[in-house]
Design an enzyme around this catalytic site. Structure first.
Site, PDB file in Angstrom:
ATOM      1  CG  ASP A 124      -1.922   2.388   6.517  1.00 23.68           C
ATOM      2  OD1 ASP A 124      -2.173   2.178   5.313  1.00 23.68           O
ATOM      3  OD2 ASP A 124      -2.049   3.499   7.042  1.00 23.68           O
ATOM      4  CG  ASP A 184      -1.524   1.201   1.642  1.00 16.91           C
ATOM      5  OD1 ASP A 184      -2.225   1.741   0.782  1.00 16.91           O
ATOM      6  OD2 ASP A 184      -1.337   1.667   2.790  1.00 16.91           O
ATOM      7  CG  ASP A 208      -1.282   7.919   0.712  1.00 10.57           C
ATOM      8  OD1 ASP A 208      -0.728   8.996   0.935  1.00 10.57           O
ATOM      9  OD2 ASP A 208      -1.677   7.571  -0.424  1.00 10.57           O
TER      10      ASP A 208
HETATM   11  O1  LIG Z   1      -4.463   3.029  -0.500  1.00  5.85           O
HETATM   12  P1  LIG Z   1      -3.570   4.134  -0.015  1.00  5.85           P
HETATM   13  O2  LIG Z   1      -2.290   4.224  -0.762  1.00  5.85           O
HETATM   14  O3  LIG Z   1      -3.371   4.052   1.472  1.00  5.85           O
HETATM   15  O4  LIG Z   1      -4.390   5.458  -0.324  1.00  5.85           O
HETATM   16  C1  LIG Z   1      -5.549   5.784   0.450  1.00  5.85           C
HETATM   17  C2  LIG Z   1      -5.769   7.278   0.407  1.00  5.85           C
HETATM   18  O5  LIG Z   1      -4.512   7.841   0.805  1.00  5.85           O
HETATM   19  C3  LIG Z   1      -4.382   9.254   0.739  1.00  5.85           C
HETATM   20  O6  LIG Z   1      -5.064   9.809   1.837  1.00  5.85           O
HETATM   21  C4  LIG Z   1      -4.466   9.479   3.081  1.00  5.85           C
HETATM   22  O7  LIG Z   1      -3.137  10.026   3.128  1.00  5.85           O
HETATM   23  C5  LIG Z   1      -3.089  11.475   3.067  1.00  5.85           C
HETATM   24  C6  LIG Z   1      -1.631  11.890   3.019  1.00  5.85           C
HETATM   25  O8  LIG Z   1      -0.922  11.392   4.100  1.00  5.85           O
HETATM   26  C7  LIG Z   1      -3.843  12.044   4.274  1.00  5.85           C
HETATM   27  O9  LIG Z   1      -3.835  13.460   4.213  1.00  5.85           O
HETATM   28  C8  LIG Z   1      -5.283  11.533   4.255  1.00  5.85           C
HETATM   29  O10 LIG Z   1      -5.967  11.962   5.411  1.00  5.85           O
HETATM   30  C9  LIG Z   1      -5.300  10.000   4.211  1.00  5.85           C
HETATM   31  O11 LIG Z   1      -6.625   9.508   4.073  1.00  5.85           O
HETATM   32  C10 LIG Z   1      -4.836   9.791  -0.583  1.00  5.85           C
HETATM   33  O12 LIG Z   1      -4.801  11.205  -0.567  1.00  5.85           O
HETATM   34  C11 LIG Z   1      -6.208   9.268  -0.975  1.00  5.85           C
HETATM   35  O13 LIG Z   1      -6.538   9.709  -2.278  1.00  5.85           O
HETATM   36  C12 LIG Z   1      -6.127   7.757  -0.986  1.00  5.85           C
HETATM   37  O14 LIG Z   1      -7.375   7.207  -1.376  1.00  5.85           O
END
Ligand SMILES: O=P(O)(O)OC[C@H]1O[C@H](O[C@H]2O[C@H](CO)[C@@H](O)[C@H](O)[C@H]2O)[C@H](O)[C@@H](O)[C@@H]1O
Length: 310
Positions: A298, A107, A109
């Site tokens: 995560d 993954d 983020d």
């Molecule tokens: O599947 P992932 O790679 O974990 O992506 C899921 C979402 O991640 C991002 O949002 C998350 O991270 C951001 C930066 O750290 C944070 O600001 C936010 O609150 C989190 O939800 C991304 O911006 C999304 O588009 C993804 O869907």
């Protein structure tokens, strides 16, 4: 809780026995203590009758002096017993991988990058990039993310990886063109027909949520993220209401939740787990007992992939 009383060594005052910053009273090791013990009022006779060094009462007293536990803490402790830390079980995992083809899914983020307030600033470190590059040298490796492929590629920048963006709805293979992620071969886009409706819903969500300070809509191509990390908690439910109101006009889209983010996706039976299954099949690894897929994630959406393994 059974018994909150504590036994102190003779020359130690009650204040010295308080753990700093804690409401729970400290217990002192019995081996260094001398008799006679001063027993605080209220200690059960059962405790008084025990020899000071009997380990069972020490354990009991430690239990008794533990801070009060909330049901949520108990639930979390039970969960971690069922799902032990992978790092803590590294030897076991390495033993299970012996003689097998390991395939690594990651993954982005919160796993490869830290969680930050601004989604455009979620950069991974050079150290992490080098580690991922190393992984890809030894095993087939893929990034599986809610982000669109182009965005996550701009963060990761490794052309040797597979990318499953938009929660697995945009799957691309490795490319020899390091500069341009779009040059990578598209392996699967199961929600292609939803592109126009996603683009329209994006505009509608931006318009609807523009009055909510801190709200932000991110276009992930095959899905959308409505971020509320920077929205005052008092406004969370009204923001959720705004999103639901918009979605009433788009019955082909559904709502899921991630880390301080509402995810809008096409109503198809597709998720990160399906993407993992597809990639394993494409690589000729699906269902083979000599293959060990490893998934690092995560978030709730990663649980779709965990379920695939169980
Ligand atoms: O599947 P992932 O790679 O974990 O992506 C899921 C979402 O991640 C991002 O949002 C998350 O991270 C951001 C930066 O750290 C944070 O600001 C936010 O609150 C989190 O939800 C991304 O911006 C999304 O588009 C993804 O869907």
């Amino acid at each position: 809780m059974a018994n909150q009383e504590v036994v102190f060594p003779p020359d130690m005052g009650a204040t010295a026995a308080m753990a700093p910053g804690s409401s729970c009273r400290a217990l002192f090791a019995c081996t260094s203590l001398r008799s006679p013990y001063r027993v605080l009022p209220g200690v059960d006779d059962e405790y008084r009758a025990r020899p000071p060094c009997a380990t069972s009462w020490v354990v009991e007293a430690i239990r008794a002096s533990s801070p009060a536990r909330s049901p949520a803490v108990d639930e979390y402790a039970a969960w971690t017993r069922r799902h032990p830390s992978a790092l803590g079980s590294f030897e076991e995992i390495a033993a299970a991988a012996e003689g097998k083809q390991v395939v690594v899914f990651m993954d982005y983020d919160g796993t490869l990058s830290p969680i930050v307030a601004d989604p455009d600033m979620a950069f991974m470190t050079d150290e992490m990039r080098a580690a991922v590059r190393d992984v890809a040298k030894h095993f087939p490796a893929a990034i599986v993310t809610g982000r669109c492929v182009e965005k996550v590629y701009s963060f990761v920048g490794l052309s040797e990886l597979y990318y499953a963006g938009s929660h697995g709805m945009d799957i691309k293979g490795p490319t020899s063109n390091e500069e341009d992620a779009t040059a990578a071969a598209v392996l699967l886009q199961p929600a292609r027909e939803f592109l126009p409706v996603i683009a329209e819903a994006y505009e509608a969500l931006v318009e609807k949520t523009k009055g909510t300070p801190g709200a932000r809509v991110e276009n992930n191509k095959f899905c959308l993220s409505v971020h509320f990390r920077c929205v005052d908690e008092k406004r969370w439910s009204s923001l959720a209401e705004q999103v639901k109101t918009v979605l009433r006009d788009y019955p082909d889209l559904k709502l899921t939740e991630g880390r301080k983010v509402l995810e809008v996706r096409p109503c198809i039976m597709w998720d990160k787990g399906k993407a993992v299954e597809f990639l394993l099949q494409s690589l000729g690894f699906d269902g083979r007992s000599d293959v060990l897929p490893v998934y690092l994630g995560d978030d709730r959406t990663d649980e779709d992939a965990f379920k695939y393994y169980i």
